[in-house]
Design an enzyme around this catalytic site. Structure first.
Site, PDB file in Angstrom:
ATOM      1  N   THR A   1      -5.098  10.664  -0.706  1.00 34.44           N
ATOM      2  CA  THR A   1      -6.257  10.652   0.211  1.00 34.44           C
ATOM      3  C   THR A   1      -6.553  11.957   1.265  1.00 34.44           C
ATOM      4  O   THR A   1      -5.224  12.497   1.569  1.00 34.44           O
ATOM      5  CB  THR A   1      -6.603   9.331   0.873  1.00 34.44           C
ATOM      6  OG1 THR A   1      -5.276   9.263   1.826  1.00 34.44           O
ATOM      7  CG2 THR A   1      -6.532   8.178   0.053  1.00 34.44           C
TER       8      THR A   1
ATOM      9  N   TYR B   1     -12.466   7.342  10.681  1.00 27.25           N
ATOM     10  CA  TYR B   1     -11.896   7.918   9.691  1.00 27.25           C
ATOM     11  C   TYR B   1     -12.470   7.090   8.443  1.00 27.25           C
ATOM     12  O   TYR B   1     -12.641   5.914   8.394  1.00 27.25           O
ATOM     13  CB  TYR B   1     -10.339   7.422   9.676  1.00 27.25           C
ATOM     14  CG  TYR B   1      -9.526   7.688   8.266  1.00 27.25           C
ATOM     15  CD1 TYR B   1      -8.792   8.517   8.272  1.00 27.25           C
ATOM     16  CD2 TYR B   1      -9.802   6.597   7.344  1.00 27.25           C
ATOM     17  CE1 TYR B   1      -8.081   8.666   7.055  1.00 27.25           C
ATOM     18  CE2 TYR B   1      -8.865   6.842   6.292  1.00 27.25           C
ATOM     19  CZ  TYR B   1      -8.112   7.821   6.028  1.00 27.25           C
ATOM     20  OH  TYR B   1      -7.193   7.957   4.770  1.00 27.25           O
TER      21      TYR B   1
ATOM     22  N   PHE C   1     -34.932   4.819  -1.543  1.00 23.59           N
ATOM     23  CA  PHE C   1     -35.311   5.811  -0.090  1.00 23.59           C
ATOM     24  C   PHE C   1     -34.728   7.043  -0.490  1.00 23.59           C
ATOM     25  O   PHE C   1     -34.885   8.159   0.120  1.00 23.59           O
ATOM     26  CB  PHE C   1     -34.787   5.048   0.869  1.00 23.59           C
ATOM     27  CG  PHE C   1     -35.258   3.908   1.469  1.00 23.59           C
ATOM     28  CD1 PHE C   1     -36.698   3.832   1.396  1.00 23.59           C
ATOM     29  CD2 PHE C   1     -34.841   2.674   1.922  1.00 23.59           C
ATOM     30  CE1 PHE C   1     -37.325   2.593   1.913  1.00 23.59           C
ATOM     31  CE2 PHE C   1     -35.361   1.601   2.313  1.00 23.59           C
ATOM     32  CZ  PHE C   1     -36.494   1.552   2.405  1.00 23.59           C
TER      33      PHE C   1
ATOM     34  N   SER D   1     -27.992   8.549  -0.213  1.00 21.54           N
ATOM     35  CA  SER D   1     -26.563   8.055  -0.623  1.00 21.54           C
ATOM     36  C   SER D   1     -26.268   6.729   0.149  1.00 21.54           C
ATOM     37  O   SER D   1     -26.177   6.637   1.471  1.00 21.54           O
ATOM     38  CB  SER D   1     -25.719   9.228  -0.199  1.00 21.54           C
ATOM     39  OG  SER D   1     -24.332   8.685  -0.254  1.00 21.54           O
TER      40      SER D   1
ATOM     41  N   HIS E   1       0.961  -1.164   0.181  1.00 21.95           N
ATOM     42  CA  HIS E   1      -0.092   0.119   0.035  1.00 21.95           C
ATOM     43  C   HIS E   1       0.756   1.181  -0.118  1.00 21.95           C
ATOM     44  O   HIS E   1       0.463   2.292   0.120  1.00 21.95           O
ATOM     45  CB  HIS E   1      -0.786   0.123   1.183  1.00 21.95           C
ATOM     46  CG  HIS E   1      -2.129   0.882   1.107  1.00 21.95           C
ATOM     47  ND1 HIS E   1      -2.394   1.455   0.135  1.00 21.95           N
ATOM     48  CD2 HIS E   1      -2.962   1.223   2.165  1.00 21.95           C
ATOM     49  CE1 HIS E   1      -3.616   2.174   0.336  1.00 21.95           C
ATOM     50  NE2 HIS E   1      -3.809   2.048   1.776  1.00 21.95           N
TER      51      HIS E   1
END
Length: 639
Positions: free
Chosen positions: A481, A468, A442, A445, A359
């Protein structure tokens, strides 16, 4: 519309003619290690077309910080004390204005003011094992019915698909990611293939890219079976081997590897300082140094594991940290891995498969796209599986390390340590009975819905914690990010109302709507680089030697707000029935979720064993039902 570039231009060597130096295996980290990875041809122009990550306005960041601290405060006095420190920090005479000026100056001189700090503080300076702590995994759906069902065929299909994707990427045929608002930065795609993380002897790792070297140096795959490493040439004279050829090559490896070899791969799962010393010892032998170079420069790696996991949790755990041997307290599966590779496919003996990702310099979304496209291709009977050549390719070449007593002892220690780490973890998994289709009906989101499930579930189990959620900032050049601080006064009010019998369903629904609206606004701001955490980090990093740390950074409420007891993130692929990673603090949970399926939401929760993992997942399941019932009941009452 994309913002215009700031009025500066960083000096760069010409892209086509810069001198490339062969990455070193040991020694200090090269100063220009990141620049040594050549850009992807059709994305190089993004350097001049994408805006730079902005430095947010100081006053706006501090106001956002105050708002985020309010629902986490234990008392009004604690919140008031924190606000006083924030105001002092942001005052005209405060240290915040000085640090902000320094940060603005840094931003005017660099392509990305955060990149170097984030690389090192977030990843390359992190010294604990990347396994569990950093690496992530995807579990794939099954082999398509029209393809052979053996493990060798499964691995061959993934190998051909990934090599085709790599070829398209390097030849400029991959379109940029993005939204209707514009392109995303594709810079991190250059770290997907032909590279590897290198353990540093001086507390800092780096990634070495081998892209740009001679054709003979590129396009090979490393296959690992029973801890033995093999080099398989996946490209011969510019031609990607057909699936049939790759299957025969891989089957040869299965047939030729009937006994266990020394588990050198487990060394990569050690504490990074320990691995750096073991790596240096390995590389001191010229034969081993050659093998290390071959592994580092490989396009990607495929681990042919002997596991046969059947359940979602068993499959997830085998992908995440490999199989464990309780009788010998060994991390046997990690001996068959090389976890420093950014792309490591894993194929089990029952033909299940997935990916383990490193990562440090590339987030998960690029590998999601690569895997998605590869699996889409393989699912299509019309996908070109290639035609075998009249001349058979060379057989795979075994790469057998020289393993002396020092390395053998290191392997034993590394395996025991990795076992203890993996065995300390707990995991749970849940699929809801409804998915995106119902949530959108509905008019909600799906991401905000999932986050409110998590908030409600956690509040019913434990008293507090910062949450987070990752937001991408790839609309900016070299963006990665920013943090969405999910806990808000609105989410707190909604959560409290759900178990308060005095609150009507209608009021609960209104509180839910307010919480969802606040979450969407925070997510949008974070994606625009207008968060709290990266900016506060940047200013702190601008402190000079000997200068005191401002009181705000040591405030207990501020520190607690950034202690991510809930680390959450979502990706989506039609092909990933499993996906996850580890918690980021000892008392925390890692919550990986997917909201893209029409008929289900998918949650995976990881934590240490001492944490109430399954209880948390039970609460997620209950909260998911409660949210559905709340909205279905309100809709029915309106009819």
């Amino acid at each position: 519309m994309l913002a215009r570039l700031p009025p500066f231009k960083v000096r760069r060597r010409p892209l086509l003619f810069r001198k490339i130096h062969m990455p070193s295996l040991t020694g200090p980290r090269p100063v220009d290690w990141k620049a040594a990875a050549p850009p992807i041809p059709n994305f190089a122009a993004q350097h001049d077309s994408l805006p730079r990550l902005p430095v947010p306005n100081l006053t706006a960041t501090l106001e956002r910080l105050k708002t985020s601290l309010l629902p986490l405060a234990h008392s009004e006095a604690e919140f008031t004390a924190a606000v006083k420190k924030i105001d002092a920090f942001g005052s005209h005479a405060g240290s915040g204005s000085i640090l902000q000026s320094r940060l603005m100056q840094r931003a005017s001189e660099r392509e990305h003011w955060l990149e170097e700090w984030w690389d090192d503080l977030g990843y390359l300076g992190y010294r604990d094992s990347v396994v569990v702590n950093v690496s992530y995994y995807y579990g794939f759906d099954g082999q398509p019915a029209h393809l052979p069902q053996s493990p060798a065929a499964r691995a061959a299909g993934l190998a051909r698909g990934a090599l085709v994707f790599r070829q398209k990427l390097l030849s400029g045929q991959v379109s940029p990611d993005g939204t209707k608002e514009g392109q995303f930065c594709m810079d991190t795609y250059r770290w997907m293939f032909d590279c590897c993380r290198i353990p540093g002897l001086h507390g800092l790792d780096w990634s070495a890219s081998h892209a740009g070297f001679g054709v003979d140096e590129l396009g090979h795959i490393i296959i690992v079976r029973r801890n033995r490493f093999w080099k398989l040439k996946g490209i011969i004279n510019g031609r990607i081997l057909s699936m049939t050829e790759l299957e025969k090559q891989i089957q040869y490896i299965y047939d030729s590897t009937t006994e266990e070899y020394p588990g050198v791969g487990v060394l990569t799962a050690s504490n990074r300082d320990v691995w750096a010393k073991d790596h240096a010892h390995l590389a001191a032998d010229p034969h081993n140094a050659s093998i290390l170079h071959t592994i580092h420069s490989s396009a990607f790696l495929i681990s042919l594991d002997t596991d046969m996991p059947s359940s979602s949790i068993a499959n997830s755990r085998s992908l995440w940290h490999g199989s464990l041997s309780p009788s010998t307290l060994d991390a046997t599966g990690l001996k068959n891995r090389w976890v420093d590779k950014p792309v490591e496919f894993i194929v089990f003996d029952n033909a299940r498969a997935g990916l383990m990702g490193e990562h440090s310099v590339m987030d998960g979304t690029p590998t999601v796209r690569m895997c998605d496209e590869v699996l889409d291709w393989l699912a299509d009977p019309a996908f070109d599986l290639g035609a075998p050549s009249a001349i058979p390719p060379p057989k795979p070449e075994p790469l057998d390390f020289v393993v002396d007593d020092t390395t053998r002892t290191a392997i034993d220690k590394a395996s025991k340590a990795a076992y203890e780490l993996a065995d300390s973890q707990s995991m749970s998994y849940h699929l809801t009975s409804y998915g995106k289709a119902a949530i959108k009906a509905f008019r909600v989101s799906p991401d905000s819905w999932a986050q409110m499930i998590i908030q409600l579930a956690y509040a019913r189990l434990l008293p507090e914690g910062g949450t987070y959620e990752a937001a991408t900032t790839r609309r900016y050049w070299k963006g990665r990010t920013e943090t969405i601080r999910v806990v808000t006064s609105q989410s707190d009010a909604f959560v409290s109302a759900m178990d308060d019998p005095r609150v009507s369903c209608e009021d609960r629904k209104q509180l839910f709507d307010a919480a969802g609206k606040a979450h969407i606004a925070l997510a949008k701001a974070a994606g625009s680089g207008e968060g709290v955490d990266r900016h506060m980090l940047g200013m702190k990093m601008c402190l000079r030697e000997g200068e005191p740390v401002p009181e705000l950074y040591n405030d207990p409420l501020y520190k607690r707000s950034g202690n991510w007891v809930l680390s959450t993130s979502a990706v989506f692929s039609d092909h990933f029935p499993q996906y996850g990673w580890g918690e980021v603090v000892p008392e925390g949970f890692g919550v990986a979720y997917m909201t893209g399926y029409d008929d289900r939401l998918q949650f995976t929760v990881t934590s240490r064993k001492e944490m109430p993992n399954q209880e948390f997942m039970n609460e997620i399941a209950r909260a998911a039902v409660d949210l559905y019932d709340l909205h279905a009941g309100q809709r029915k009452s309106m009819l």
